[in-house]
Design a protein around this motif. Structure first.
Motif, PDB file in Angstrom:
ATOM      1  N   HIS A 139      -1.799   0.302  -5.586  1.00 14.25           N
ATOM      2  CA  HIS A 139      -1.111   1.289  -4.756  1.00 14.25           C
ATOM      3  C   HIS A 139      -1.263   2.674  -5.356  1.00 14.25           C
ATOM      4  CE1 HIS A 139       1.680   2.491  -1.610  1.00 14.25           C
ATOM      5  NE2 HIS A 139       2.346   3.222  -2.498  1.00 14.25           N
ATOM      6  N   SER A 182      -3.332   0.239  -1.178  1.00 16.24           N
ATOM      7  CA  SER A 182      -2.443   0.890  -0.226  1.00 16.24           C
ATOM      8  C   SER A 182      -2.080   2.280  -0.746  1.00 16.24           C
ATOM      9  CB  SER A 182      -1.182   0.046   0.006  1.00 16.24           C
ATOM     10  OG  SER A 182      -0.575  -0.299  -1.224  1.00 16.24           O
ATOM     11  N   THR A 236       6.578   2.338  -5.132  1.00 16.95           N
ATOM     12  CA  THR A 236       5.236   1.972  -5.592  1.00 16.95           C
ATOM     13  C   THR A 236       5.098   0.451  -5.666  1.00 16.95           C
ATOM     14  OG1 THR A 236       5.049   4.036  -6.844  1.00 16.95           O
ATOM     15  CG2 THR A 236       3.558   2.241  -7.453  1.00 16.95           C
ATOM     16  N   ARG A 239       4.940  -0.875  -2.338  1.00 17.93           N
ATOM     17  CA  ARG A 239       3.766  -0.326  -1.657  1.00 17.93           C
ATOM     18  C   ARG A 239       4.140   0.276  -0.301  1.00 17.93           C
ATOM     19  NH1 ARG A 239      -0.596  -4.984  -1.875  1.00 17.93           N
ATOM     20  NH2 ARG A 239      -2.071  -3.272  -1.580  1.00 17.93           N
TER      21      ARG A 239
END
Length: 282
Positions: A139, A182, A236, A239
């Motif tokens: 991510h 992502s 994070t 994501r």
């Protein structure tokens, strides 16, 4: 739609830019507490050493780099991979602010802020993308700003740079949607890091006026950095594509959607003292 795989940060590496101070340092401390390995980037060598010495993890690395130097950033990416075989996250916290209206600012001052806030985000993302793609799940988190949602007077270069980072983040998320990487944006408002007190102002502004305006802005910041860091790390790990930090960010997000041509009428009064770079200090 299948639920996105969450990240496990323990023993895996997160790269953090702007790590020597402010939100970068707070995010580093939060990830250190959760057992992550860290690659800490900043141009401030002393600040990086001080931060690293305060962390409990022993496998962190520090990297002194100027993010406005593309060649240095791309060269650094290989060194990070050599030290960290499991890079799974990038959090870009590096940035600065700039006070001044269009008549006070020079083109050079505006270009400088764009180099730091936008291109320093783009180049480190592009440089580390190959390593992130090699992770089973990864991510990228970009710190944008409340001023990537609504653009106030007196903050033209800052708003330009943050709207640009927002556009980069969203376009990159769409490009990578079929991959294991992502991308998400964080929209903080009013975090008490002192960024506005340590930021730059147009050379045309009297220093006493700039200090008054900066202090007026800092007085409006209410969110504790540690609280913001937890939200950033949680976003994070999960994501998330879009995260608001602070009640003002949620309010401005709604306001800009409901009245995209009229939100400034509601913001002008609250921000009056934070954008007045003309009235002399008496």
């Amino acid at each position: 739609m299948a639920r996105m795989q969450r990240l496990d940060v323990r023993g895996r590496t997160t790269v953090i830019t702007g790590a020597a101070s402010g939100m970068g340092a707070e995010v580093a401390r939060e990830l250190d507490r959760r057992g992550a390995r860290l690659a800490l980037l900043d141009r401030n060598a002393d600040g990086l050493r001080e931060l690293a010495s305060s962390l409990t993890g022993t496998r962190h690395t520090t990297h002194v780099v100027d993010l406005t130097d593309d060649d240095a950033v791309f060269a650094l990416a290989g060194g990070i991979e050599a030290s960290h075989p499991h890079v799974q996250a990038l959090i870009t916290c590096a940035g600065s602010s700039m006070l001044g209206d269009i008549d006070q600012l020079t083109m050079e001052e505006m270009r400088w802020l764009m180099e730091v806030n936008l291109w320093g985000t783009v180049n480190v993302t592009k440089a580390l993308l190959p390593a992130l793609r090699r992770a089973p799940a990864a991510h990228i988190t970009h710190l944008v700003s409340i001023y990537g949602l609504a653009a106030p007077a007196g903050r033209i270069p800052y708003a330009m740079s943050k709207y640009a980072v927002r556009g980069f983040t969203e376009a990159l998320r769409h490009e990578l949607e079929a991959s294991s990487v992502s991308v998400g944006a964080i929209y903080p408002a009013g975090v008490k890091t002192g960024i506005i007190l340590h930021g730059r102002f147009a050379a045309a502004i009297e220093p006493a006026v700039a200090e008054r305006v900066a202090r007026a802005g800092a007085a409006m910041y209410h969110t504790e950095p540690a609280d913001a860091a937890r939200r950033i790390v949680d976003a994070t790990i999960a994501r998330r594509a879009r995260t608001m930090v602070g009640r003002e960010a949620r309010l401005v997000d709604v306001l800009a959607r409901v009245t995209p041509n009229g939100y400034w009428r509601f913001m002008r009064r609250a921000l009056r003292d934070t954008i007045d770079t003309r009235t002399p200090v008496r």
